[in-house]
Design a protein around this motif. Structure first.
Motif, PDB file in Angstrom:
ATOM      1  N   GLY A  72       0.579  -1.582   0.055  1.00 63.38           N
ATOM      2  CA  GLY A  72       0.274   0.365   0.001  1.00 63.38           C
ATOM      3  C   GLY A  72       0.763   1.348  -0.036  1.00 63.38           C
ATOM      4  N   ASP A  73       2.234   1.336   0.436  1.00 64.30           N
ATOM      5  CA  ASP A  73       2.697   2.900   0.260  1.00 64.30           C
ATOM      6  C   ASP A  73       4.109   2.121  -0.213  1.00 64.30           C
ATOM      7  N   GLN A  74       5.340   3.281   0.117  1.00 63.48           N
ATOM      8  CA  GLN A  74       6.822   3.489  -0.950  1.00 63.48           C
ATOM      9  C   GLN A  74       7.702   2.504   0.041  1.00 63.48           C
ATOM     10  N   ASP A  75       7.124   2.549   1.190  1.00 61.58           N
ATOM     11  CA  ASP A  75       8.248   2.883   2.089  1.00 61.58           C
ATOM     12  C   ASP A  75       9.240   1.510   1.736  1.00 61.58           C
ATOM     13  N   ARG A  76      10.742   2.193   1.589  1.00 61.38           N
ATOM     14  CA  ARG A  76      11.830   0.722   0.780  1.00 61.38           C
ATOM     15  C   ARG A  76      12.371  -0.067   1.511  1.00 61.38           C
ATOM     16  N   LYS A  77      11.685   0.307   2.844  1.00 55.46           N
ATOM     17  CA  LYS A  77      12.164  -1.035   3.752  1.00 55.46           C
ATOM     18  C   LYS A  77      11.427  -2.524   3.637  1.00 55.46           C
ATOM     19  N   HIS A  78       9.658  -1.647   2.899  1.00 54.73           N
ATOM     20  CA  HIS A  78       9.156  -3.212   2.557  1.00 54.73           C
ATOM     21  C   HIS A  78       9.899  -4.007   1.358  1.00 54.73           C
ATOM     22  N   VAL A  79      10.567  -3.776   0.757  1.00 51.49           N
ATOM     23  CA  VAL A  79      11.784  -4.549  -0.119  1.00 51.49           C
ATOM     24  C   VAL A  79      12.905  -5.210   0.521  1.00 51.49           C
ATOM     25  N   GLY A  80      13.527  -4.960   1.274  1.00 54.58           N
ATOM     26  CA  GLY A  80      14.536  -5.019   2.095  1.00 54.58           C
ATOM     27  C   GLY A  80      13.557  -7.067   2.922  1.00 54.58           C
ATOM     28  N   ASP A  81      12.272  -6.302   3.077  1.00 54.71           N
ATOM     29  CA  ASP A  81      11.606  -7.630   4.287  1.00 54.71           C
ATOM     30  C   ASP A  81      11.086  -8.466   3.810  1.00 54.71           C
ATOM     31  N   MET A  82      10.454  -7.854   1.884  1.00 51.34           N
ATOM     32  CA  MET A  82      10.593  -9.271   1.186  1.00 51.34           C
ATOM     33  C   MET A  82      11.696  -9.977   0.942  1.00 51.34           C
ATOM     34  N   LEU A  83      13.092  -9.282   0.540  1.00 49.60           N
ATOM     35  CA  LEU A  83      13.422 -10.537   0.261  1.00 49.60           C
ATOM     36  C   LEU A  83      14.577 -11.290   0.856  1.00 49.60           C
ATOM     37  N   ARG A  84      14.257 -11.152   2.372  1.00 51.44           N
ATOM     38  CA  ARG A  84      14.305 -11.089   3.793  1.00 51.44           C
ATOM     39  C   ARG A  84      13.242 -12.592   4.485  1.00 51.44           C
ATOM     40  N   ALA A  85      12.087 -12.855   3.475  1.00 55.70           N
ATOM     41  CA  ALA A  85      11.159 -13.373   3.617  1.00 55.70           C
ATOM     42  C   ALA A  85      11.485 -14.901   3.420  1.00 55.70           C
ATOM     43  N   GLN A  86      12.129 -15.468   3.829  1.00 60.92           N
ATOM     44  CA  GLN A  86      12.049 -16.362   3.235  1.00 60.92           C
ATOM     45  C   GLN A  86      10.938 -17.843   4.179  1.00 60.92           C
ATOM     46  N   GLY A  87      10.561 -18.484   3.610  1.00 59.42           N
ATOM     47  CA  GLY A  87       9.599 -19.422   4.192  1.00 59.42           C
ATOM     48  C   GLY A  87       8.140 -18.845   4.923  1.00 59.42           C
ATOM     49  N   LEU A  88       8.276 -17.205   3.542  1.00 57.47           N
ATOM     50  CA  LEU A  88       6.624 -16.563   2.977  1.00 57.47           C
ATOM     51  C   LEU A  88       6.764 -16.067   1.810  1.00 57.47           C
ATOM     52  N   ILE A  89       7.507 -15.900   1.387  1.00 54.90           N
ATOM     53  CA  ILE A  89       7.468 -16.544  -0.279  1.00 54.90           C
ATOM     54  C   ILE A  89       8.819 -16.738  -0.597  1.00 54.90           C
ATOM     55  N   ASP A  90       7.750 -17.249  -1.932  1.00 55.45           N
ATOM     56  CA  ASP A  90       9.557 -18.401  -2.836  1.00 55.45           C
ATOM     57  C   ASP A  90       9.723 -18.298  -3.170  1.00 55.45           C
ATOM     58  N   MET A  91       9.274 -16.471  -4.314  1.00 54.79           N
ATOM     59  CA  MET A  91      10.043 -16.392  -4.728  1.00 54.79           C
ATOM     60  C   MET A  91      10.399 -14.789  -5.016  1.00 54.79           C
ATOM     61  N   ILE A  92      10.993 -14.824  -5.617  1.00 52.30           N
ATOM     62  CA  ILE A  92      11.243 -12.609  -6.114  1.00 52.30           C
ATOM     63  C   ILE A  92      12.180 -12.633  -7.523  1.00 52.30           C
ATOM     64  N   ILE A  93      10.336 -11.654  -8.217  1.00 49.10           N
ATOM     65  CA  ILE A  93      11.410 -11.708  -9.392  1.00 49.10           C
ATOM     66  C   ILE A  93      11.187 -10.207  -9.542  1.00 49.10           C
ATOM     67  N   SER A 105      20.812  -1.198 -10.119  1.00 46.07           N
ATOM     68  CA  SER A 105      21.297  -0.740  -8.893  1.00 46.07           C
ATOM     69  C   SER A 105      19.720  -1.761  -8.529  1.00 46.07           C
ATOM     70  N   LEU A 106      18.572  -1.488  -8.902  1.00 49.17           N
ATOM     71  CA  LEU A 106      17.478  -2.596  -8.081  1.00 49.17           C
ATOM     72  C   LEU A 106      17.865  -4.153  -8.091  1.00 49.17           C
ATOM     73  N   VAL A 107      17.945  -4.395  -9.216  1.00 47.74           N
ATOM     74  CA  VAL A 107      18.692  -5.869  -9.593  1.00 47.74           C
ATOM     75  C   VAL A 107      19.693  -6.971  -8.654  1.00 47.74           C
ATOM     76  N   LYS A 108      20.309  -5.175  -8.989  1.00 47.00           N
ATOM     77  CA  LYS A 108      21.612  -6.496  -8.119  1.00 47.00           C
ATOM     78  C   LYS A 108      21.533  -5.863  -7.000  1.00 47.00           C
ATOM     79  N   ARG A 109      20.634  -4.991  -5.958  1.00 53.30           N
ATOM     80  CA  ARG A 109      19.808  -4.812  -4.498  1.00 53.30           C
ATOM     81  C   ARG A 109      19.757  -6.446  -4.232  1.00 53.30           C
ATOM     82  N   VAL A 110      18.723  -6.833  -5.536  1.00 49.90           N
ATOM     83  CA  VAL A 110      17.920  -7.522  -4.813  1.00 49.90           C
ATOM     84  C   VAL A 110      19.067  -9.203  -4.413  1.00 49.90           C
ATOM     85  N   GLN A 111      19.927  -9.734  -5.691  1.00 48.81           N
ATOM     86  CA  GLN A 111      21.105 -10.491  -5.787  1.00 48.81           C
ATOM     87  C   GLN A 111      21.756 -10.398  -5.088  1.00 48.81           C
ATOM     88  N   ASP A 112      21.941  -9.396  -4.323  1.00 51.52           N
ATOM     89  CA  ASP A 112      23.124  -9.507  -3.309  1.00 51.52           C
ATOM     90  C   ASP A 112      22.066  -9.512  -1.384  1.00 51.52           C
TER      91      ASP A 112
END
Length: 415
Positions: free
Chosen positions: A181-202, A208-215
Motif C-alpha cells: 500500500g505504500d512506497q516505504d523502501r523497507k518493504h523491499v528489504g522485508d520481501m528479500l528476507r521473507a524466506q518461508g513466506l515468499i517462494d521466489m522474488i522476481i 541498481s534494483l536488480v543488483k540489490r535484490v541479488q545481493d
C-alpha cells in the motif's frame, strides 16, 4: 512494522494459492477475461492516474526513455487488456504430466507440474508489469505480491484496483493478487528476507534494483542483471542481411535488454565500413577499436569499460575480431549471458557458435530484439532469466511452475 505487513500479505497469499489450486483452467480463464474487461472499463481512471505520475516524473526530470516506459495512452491500455486475454488463451501448465514411469517395484510414478507458490515481484517504471505479472500469476496458479516503483505509484494502484474489482466478484480469492500500500523502501528489504513466506522474488527494473535484490535476497531470485548482447558478423555473412539485422538489433528500440550493445566484425568480412556507416547514419555513436576507427573518422575510441557496458541508448561498442574463435573468446569474457547472435551463411560456423556460446538465448541470422516472450510465442513474460537453474530466457507460464512427484501404489511396502 513493515515486516508485519509483508507477513500478513504473504499469509493471505498462501491461503489464496491453496484455493486457486482447486480452480479449473476454465475458471482461471474466465476471471482473466473479466479482469481484461475491468481494465477496459476503468481505462479513464487509469489514464488519469498515469497523468499524475507523468506530471510528477517530468518535474523530477526523468530522462526520455523512462518517461516513455511510464506513459500510458489508449493504445497501450488496449495492449494491456489484450495481453491479459492472451494469457487466458495460452495452455495451462498446471497439472501437465512431465513424465511417467513404473519401476520394477510396481509403483506408478508421475511427475506433475505445479505452481511455485507466492511470488514477490519488485519492479520499476512500467505500469503494464502490474497487469502482466498479476495475469501470469493467476494463470500459473501462483499468488503475486506486487511492489512497484514510486514513479508509477498512481498508475499501478489504479490497475490493481481494476484487478481487485474483478476478483472480488469471482470465486477466485482476491488475495491472489496484492499490492503493497505504500512506497516505504523497507518493504523491499522485508520481501528479500521473507524466506518461508515468499517462494521466489522476481525483480523487473534497472541495474541498481536488480543488483540489490541479488545481493540481499534470502529468497530464490529469478532475474538478469545486464543485457550486454553481442552480434558477431562472420566472414560469410550476407552484407544486406547483416546491415538490416545490425540496424534493427540496435536502433529498433535502444532501451530494451535485448538491444545489441557490442558489434564484432570478422576481419575477413567484406563490407565492415558499410555496417559502421549504417549505424552512424541512423544516429548511433560507435566506440571502437583502432581498426574500425581507421574505417570511419566519425567513430570514437572505446575504453576497457565499454566492452562491459549496457548502454540502453544509441551507443555501440565495436571491434574487429580475427576469426570465430576470437569472437567466442570476446563473448565469453564480456557477455552477460542474456542474448548473443551470429550472422553467417557458413552453417558449420553458425552451429559452432550456437553450441559454444553459453547464454540464455543464442541466435543465428536474427536480430537480438526478438529476445522477448511474446515473440517466442510464450505470451506476456515476467522477465528474462540468465541464471542456470530453474528457468532461462523469457520466463512466462511454464517458468512460473515447478513440479512434484505423485506415487500410486497398491499396498506397496519397501522390503
Amino acid at each position: 512494522m513493515t515486516q508485519n505487513i509483508i507477513e500478513n500479505l504473504a499469509t493471505n497469499a498462501r491461503k489464496a494459492v491453496k484455493k486457486l489450486a482447486l480452480a479449473s483452467t476454465d475458471q482461471k480463464n474466465e476471471i482473466l477475461h473479466t479482469i481484461a474487461a475491468s481494465v477496459r472499463n476503468n481505462s479513464d481512471a487509469i489514464l488519469a492516474a498515469n497523468a499524475l505520475d507523468m506530471e510528477a516524473a517530468q518535474k523530477r526530470g526523468l530522462e526520455a526513455a523512462l518517461l516513455d516506459r511510464l506513459l500510458l495512452n489508449e493504445d497501450r491500455m488496449e495492449s494491456i487488456a489484450s495481453a491479459i486475454e492472451n494469457v487466458a488463451s495460452l495452455p495451462d501448465p498446471v497439472g501437465d504430466i512431465i513424465d511417467q514411469t513404473q519401476p520394477e517395484n510396481g509403483l506408478q510414478l508421475t511427475r506433475v507440474r505445479i505452481a511455485i507458490g507466492v511470488l514477490g515481484i519488485i519492479y520499476e517504471s512500467r505500469p503494464n508489469v502490474t497487469a502482466d505479472a498479476a495475469a501470469l500469476a493467476i494463470k500459473s496458479g501462483n499468488a503475486a505480491i506486487l511492489r512497484g516503483g514510486s514513479e508509477a505509484v498512481n498508475s499501478n494502484h489504479a490497475i490493481y484496483k481494476a484487478f481487485h474489482q474483478a476478483l472480488s466478484s469471482s470465486d477466485i480469492p482476491a488475495d491472489i493478487v496484492q499490492i503493497i500500500g505504500d512506497q516505504d523502501r523497507k518493504h523491499v528489504g522485508d520481501m528479500l528476507r521473507a524466506q518461508g513466506l515468499i517462494d521466489m522474488i522476481i525483480p523487473r527494473g534497472g541495474k541498481s534494483l536488480v543488483k540489490r535484490v541479488q545481493d540481499e535476497a534470502r529468497v530464490p531470485v529469478l532475474a538478469h542483471l545486464d543485457g550486454i548482447c553481442h552480434i558477431y558478423v562472420h566472414a560469410s555473412a550476407d552484407p544486406d542481411m547483416a546491415r538490416e539485422i545490425v540496424l534493427n538489433a540496435k536502433m529498433r528500440r535502444t532501451g530494451i535488454c535485448g538491444a545489441m550493445e557490442t558489434l564484432l566484425i570478422d576481419q575477413n568480412y567484406p563490407k565492415p565500413a558499410q555496417l559502421i556507416d549504417a549505424l552512424i547514419s541512423e544516429g548511433c555513436e560507435l566506440r571502437c577499436d583502432d581498426m574500425i576507427m581507421e574505417l570511419d573518422s566519425r567513430t570514437v575510441s572505446a575504453d576497457a569499460a565499454d566492452w562491459d557496458t549496457e548502454y540502453l541508448d544509441a551507443i555501440v561498442s565495436a571491434r574487429i575480431v580475427s576469426d570465430l574463435d576470437h569472437a567466442l573468446e570476446h563473448i565469453e569474457n564480456h557477455s552477460s549471458g542474456h542474448t548473443d547472435a551470429i550472422i553467417a551463411e557458413d552453417k558449420t560456423a553458425a552451429e559452432i557458435f550456437l553450441r559454444s556460446v553459453d547464454s540464455a538465448i543464442v541466435m543465428h541470422n536474427s536480430s537480438t530484439q526478438f529476445a522477448d516472450g511474446g515473440e517466442f510465442g510464450l505470451g506476456a513474460e515476467i522477465g528474462i532469466a540468465t541464471g542456470r537453474l530453474h528457468a532461462r530466457g523469457p520466463v512466462a507460464l511454464e517458468g512460473l511452475t515447478t513440479y512434484k512427484w505423485i506415487a500410486r501404489g497398491n499396498g506397496h511396502v519397501r522390503p
